[in-house]
Motif scaffolding. Structure first.
Motif, short mmCIF file in Angstrom:
data_model
loop_
_atom_site.label_atom_id
_atom_site.label_comp_id
_atom_site.label_asym_id
_atom_site.label_seq_id
_atom_site.Cartn_x
_atom_site.Cartn_y
_atom_site.Cartn_z
N GLY A 175 40.76 44.89 32.07
CA GLY A 175 42.03 44.17 32.08
C GLY A 175 41.91 42.75 32.59
N TYR A 176 40.87 42.49 33.39
CA TYR A 176 40.66 41.12 33.88
C TYR A 176 40.41 40.16 32.72
N VAL A 177 39.57 40.57 31.79
CA VAL A 177 39.27 39.73 30.63
C VAL A 177 40.49 39.63 29.71
N GLU A 178 41.16 40.75 29.49
CA GLU A 178 42.30 40.77 28.57
C GLU A 178 43.45 39.91 29.09
N GLU A 179 43.76 40.03 30.38
CA GLU A 179 44.87 39.25 30.94
C GLU A 179 44.51 37.77 31.03
N SER A 180 43.27 37.46 31.35
CA SER A 180 42.84 36.05 31.39
C SER A 180 42.95 35.42 30.00
N THR A 181 42.59 36.19 28.97
CA THR A 181 42.70 35.67 27.61
C THR A 181 44.16 35.45 27.23
N ARG A 182 45.03 36.34 27.65
CA ARG A 182 46.45 36.19 27.32
C ARG A 182 47.05 34.94 27.95
N LEU A 183 46.65 34.64 29.19
CA LEU A 183 47.16 33.46 29.89
C LEU A 183 46.31 32.21 29.65
N ASN A 184 45.21 32.38 28.91
CA ASN A 184 44.34 31.26 28.54
C ASN A 184 43.71 30.58 29.74
N ARG A 185 43.40 31.34 30.78
CA ARG A 185 42.68 30.81 31.94
C ARG A 185 42.10 31.98 32.73
N TRP A 186 40.99 31.71 33.40
CA TRP A 186 40.38 32.76 34.21
C TRP A 186 41.21 32.99 35.46
N LEU A 187 41.53 34.23 35.72
CA LEU A 187 42.36 34.60 36.86
C LEU A 187 41.47 34.93 38.06
N ASN A 188 42.12 35.28 39.17
CA ASN A 188 41.39 35.66 40.37
C ASN A 188 40.84 37.07 40.19
N PRO A 189 39.52 37.24 40.15
CA PRO A 189 38.96 38.58 39.87
C PRO A 189 39.29 39.61 40.94
N ARG A 190 39.56 39.16 42.17
CA ARG A 190 39.84 40.13 43.23
C ARG A 190 41.11 40.94 42.93
N GLU A 191 42.02 40.35 42.16
CA GLU A 191 43.26 41.05 41.82
C GLU A 191 43.04 42.12 40.75
N TYR A 192 41.84 42.16 40.17
CA TYR A 192 41.57 43.10 39.08
C TYR A 192 40.37 43.99 39.38
N LEU A 193 40.10 44.25 40.67
CA LEU A 193 39.02 45.17 41.02
C LEU A 193 39.31 46.56 40.45
#
Length: 316
Positions: A175-193
């Motif tokens: 979900g980290y990759v999928e959500e980052s792609t949806r928002l078009n930016r890399w998110l904080n990975p700690r929130e997607y452990l």
């Protein structure tokens, strides 16, 4: 009467002459205006031939941004106005790439940083996340040591998970990759452990706590290890991996057994029965099986009772 008639005729003739003069002057003025307009049109046609870009703008075609107010750097446009600087600073803090509007109104996106190196575990590769990762200019790496993020679907005590925890890397869900792609930016990975309560219970650890601890002081900081190589050939590769894990977790692997009394932070690792008590220096209190290393890296705490072997028992 005749004199009056003559005077009236003379006045009419004068008025006619004056009218003709005015008409002549007006005609000259009109001619000058027409000539000026013709010159302007000629000037425009010449400049349009010299500068084809104006014709394209008139047709409504997109044009690249002008160099006024912009500085071109390799691969990206950076605005120099105050408002655009603020946008650039804010977007860099959020992890997004700044964008600049051209004179035609088209948004030109700056080149994003390749700040995420993704390692995909074997069970995640079938999800085909590669296009989404490359869309954000991410890089897929072949080893955990090269990665900045490790992607797994659930907790399995594999070599990749142990290496990630030893190095303090975030182990995230797809979900980290999928959500980052949806928002078009890399998110904080700690929130997607990875959230896997069953896996955490099975291996007696908490992934979030272990990740935070691994980014502080390494679990094997200032610890020395000696690995007694096993007799079985199948176990030798496992011990090589254990040595790598110890080094990644901040420990030191000694090439030989200490000849004198070892320091208190010395650990002897070997299978039960592979170490002869006569070869162990006096004062050695920490003799453990390989499970000790794996458990310490998973929980990021050293538990002396895990995998402990007494020297008297090893001689049997």
């Amino acid at each position: 009467r005749k004199e009056k008639e003559k005077e009236e005729k003379e006045k009419e003739e004068k008025e006619d002459k004056e009218d003709k003069r005015e008409e002549g002057k007006q005609g000259q003025r009109k001619g000058q205006r027409i000539s000026k307009r013709g010159g302007r049109k000629r000037g425009r046609s010449t400049t349009e031939e010299e500068q084809p870009g104006r014709q394209k703008r008139a047709k409504g075609e997109d044009m690249p941004p002008s160099s006024e107010g912009l500085q071109q750097s390799p691969g990206e446009w950076q605005a120099t106005s105050r408002s655009s600087r603020k946008r650039t600073a804010i977007s860099s803090q959020r992890g997004t790439s700044p964008s600049v509007c051209s004179s035609s109104g088209r948004t030109i996106k700056a080149k994003a940083r390749d700040h995420e190196k993704i390692y995909l575990s074997s069970n995640v590769k079938e999800l085909k996340l590669e296009p989404q990762i490359r869309q954000l200019n991410g890089v897929i790496v072949e080893t955990v040591q090269e990665a900045s993020v490790v992607v797994m679907d659930k907790i399995r005590r594999t070599e990749s998970l142990l290496l990630a925890l030893a190095l303090g890397l975030p182990v995230v869900s797809p979900g980290y990759v999928e959500e980052s792609t949806r928002l078009n930016r890399w998110l904080n990975p700690r929130e997607y452990l990875v959230k896997d309560k069953a896996g955490e219970k099975k291996f007696c650890f908490n992934l979030e706590k272990s990740f935070d601890a691994a980014n502080g002081q390494k679990v094997f900081h200032a610890c020395q290890f000696f690995f007694q190589m096993p007799r079985k050939k199948a176990d030798k590769e496992i011990f090589k991996t254990l040595k790598e894990l110890v080094v990644c977790a901040g420990g030191e692997c000694l090439p030989s057994m200490p000849s004198s009394s070892p320091p208190p932070n010395f650990y002897l690792i070997g299978n039960k029965g592979d170490v002869k008590p006569t070869s162990v220096p006096k004062g050695t209190t920490h003799y453990h099986e390989p499970e000790f290393v794996k458990s310490a890296i998973m929980s990021q705490t050293i538990k002396e009772s895990v995998g402990k072997v007494s020297l008297s028992a090893s001689s049997r």
